[in-house]
Design an enzyme around this catalytic site. Structure first.
Site, PDB file in Angstrom:
ATOM      1  N   LYS A  58       0.841  -1.204   0.000  1.00 57.95           N
ATOM      2  CA  LYS A  58       0.000   0.000   0.000  1.00 57.95           C
ATOM      3  C   LYS A  58       0.880   1.259   0.000  1.00 57.95           C
ATOM      4  CE  LYS A  58      -3.826  -2.339   2.326  1.00 57.95           C
ATOM      5  NZ  LYS A  58      -4.526  -2.643   3.595  1.00 57.95           N
ATOM      6  N   GLN A 104      -4.566  -1.426   9.809  1.00 53.99           N
ATOM      7  CA  GLN A 104      -4.404  -2.713   9.115  1.00 53.99           C
ATOM      8  C   GLN A 104      -4.977  -3.844   9.970  1.00 53.99           C
ATOM      9  OE1 GLN A 104      -3.216  -3.202   5.947  1.00 53.99           O
ATOM     10  NE2 GLN A 104      -3.823  -5.339   6.225  1.00 53.99           N
ATOM     11  N   ASP A 127     -10.909   3.143   4.401  1.00 49.05           N
ATOM     12  CA  ASP A 127     -11.291   1.735   4.222  1.00 49.05           C
ATOM     13  C   ASP A 127     -12.811   1.595   4.112  1.00 49.05           C
ATOM     14  OD1 ASP A 127      -9.300  -0.141   3.861  1.00 49.05           O
ATOM     15  OD2 ASP A 127      -8.830  -0.331   6.005  1.00 49.05           O
TER      16      ASP A 127
END
Ligand code: NAD
Length: 300
Positions: A58, A104, A127
Site C-alpha cells: 500500500k 491494518q 477503508d
C-alpha cells in the site's frame, strides 16, 4: 473435457496501473494547489508477515501516485485503549496531516477491533468500515466504499461484464467484502442493478445456487472451495480469496478460493490469484485517499 475456450483472464495489475496513472494526475493537481500531497496514515500493529507485506505494498503504491504514506508501527501488546488513543491522536493530525487513516487488520485477539475502527473519523475512513460510511453505502449515497468491493465492481465495469438484470452470487458475508459488494451490485446504476444472492457458511446446497450465477464472487478464505461443477458455463468468476498454502516439500504459494485450473474451462471470465482483485483493492485505497484529501480541502 469441454470444448469451450478457456476463460478470459481479468488482469487486475494492468487495470490498477491505469487507475494509478489517472490518480497521479489528480494527486499532482491537489499537491500544486495545496502545497502538500494528500497523506495517508496507516497503523500497523504487531509483526504478522502478511499484514506487513500488505502495508508495504500500500505504501509503495501511494508513493507511485504521489500520495505521502506514513506507517505508524505499534507493538502487538498494545491494548484497545492505547490503540483508540493513538487513532484519535492521528485524527488530530499529531502525526502530520492525516487525510486518510487506515488500521491494518487483523488486530491481535485481545484488541476490540470494532472499538478501534470506530475511532477513525468517518471523513478520514478510507477503508469505508465506519458505520456512517456503511450506512451511506446502503442508502445509495456512498462516500468511501470498502476498497475490495469497489475493486470488484470496477473490474466488472472495465471488462464490460453486464450486471443489470444478471444474477450475481457472492460467497462470504463479511462487512469488509461480501456485504458491501452485495450492496454495490444491487444498487441502481452502472455496475449495479443485479439480482444478488449472498451465500455464507450456513447456506444450504450452495452449489445449486452458485450454478445459477452469471457473476460468481468468492470471498471466503478457503482454497479450492469453488470447483467447476459449481459454475454456470459462461459465468464471470471473481476470486477475492487470498490463501497461503504450503506444499509437502515446504514451498508455499498464494492461491484463491477458486479451483482456477478446472473453473477456467467453464467460465468466460476469471481473475487470477495473485494479480486479480488484490491490486484493485490497493488502487481503490489510493482513490479513497485522494477523495478524502479533496473533501477535506473543501471543508468536509
Ligand atoms: P471473513 O473471514 O471475514 O469472512 C468469510 C466469509 O466466508 C464469512 O462470511 C463466512 O460465512 C463465509 N464462509 C466461511 N466458510 C464458508 C463455506 N464453507 N461456504 C460458504 N461460505 C463460507 O473473510 P473476509 O475478510 O471477507 O475475506 C475473505 C477472503 O478474501 C480471505 O481469503 C481474505 O484474505 C481475502 N481478502 C482479499 C482481499 C483482496 O484484496 N484480494 C481483500 C480482503 C480480503
Amino acid at each position: 473435457m469441454s470444448d469451450r475456450p478457456a476463460a478470459t483472464l481479468l488482469d487486475g495489475r494492468a487495470l490498477a496501473a491505469q487507475i494509478e496513472a489517472n490518480l497521479a494526475d489528480e494527486v499532482q493537481t491537489f499537491t500544486d494547489m495545496f502545497k502538500r500531497p494528500p497523506r495517508l496514515v496507516v497503523v500497523l500493529v504487531g509483526d504478522m508477515a502478511a499484514s506487513a507485506s500488505y502495508v508495504k505494498s500500500k505504501a509503495a503504491a501511494a508513493a507511485r501516485v504521489g500520495i505521502d504514506a506514513e506507517v505508524v508501527r505499534v507493538p502487538a501488546t498494545a491494548d484497545t485503549l492505547a490503540l483508540v488513543a493513538l487513532v484519535k491522536s492521528i485524527a488530530r493530525d499529531e502525526h502530520g496531516p492525516a487525510d486518510g487513516i487506515l488500521v491494518q487488520l487483523p488486530l491481535p485477539a485481545h484488541v476490540d477491533t470494532v472499538a478501534v475502527l470506530d475511532a477513525v473519523p468517518p471523513d478520514r475512513d478510507v477503508d469505508g468500515f465506519h458505520p456512517e460510511n456503511a450506512g451511506l453505502l446502503s442508502q445509495g449515497r456512498a462516500r468511501f466504499i470498502p476498497c475490495t468491493a469497489a475493486g470488484v465492481q470496477r473490474m466488472l465495469l472495465d471488462a464490460g461484464i453486464e450486471t443489470a438484470g444478471r444474477h450475481a452470487v457472492i460467497i462470504g458475508r463479511s462487512d469488509i467484502v461480501g456485504k458491501p459488494l452485495a450492496l454495490l451490485l444491487s444498487a441502481k446504476g452502472p455496475g449495479g442493478d443485479a439480482t444478488v444472492t449472498l451465500c455464507h457458511s450456513r447456506s444450504a446446497d450452495m452449489a445449486a445456487i452458485t450454478r445459477q450465477a452469471d457473476i460468481l464472487v468468492a470471498a471466503v478464505g478457503r482454497p479450492g472451495l469453488v470447483t467447476a461443477s459449481m459454475v454456470k458455463p459462461g459465468a464471470a468468476v471473481i476470486d477475492v480469496g487470498i490463501n497461503r498454502v504450503t506444499a509437502p516439500d515446504g514451498t508455499s504459494r498464494l492461491t484463491g478460493d477458486v479451483d482456477f485450473e478446472s473453473v477456467r474451462g467453464v467460465a468466460s471470465w476469471i481473475t487470477p490469484v495473485p494479480g486479480g482483485v488484490g491490486p484493485l483493492t490497493v488502487a481503490m485505497l489510493l482513490a479513497n485517499t485522494a477523495l478524502a484529501a479533496e473533501l477535506r480541502s473543501r471543508g468536509g
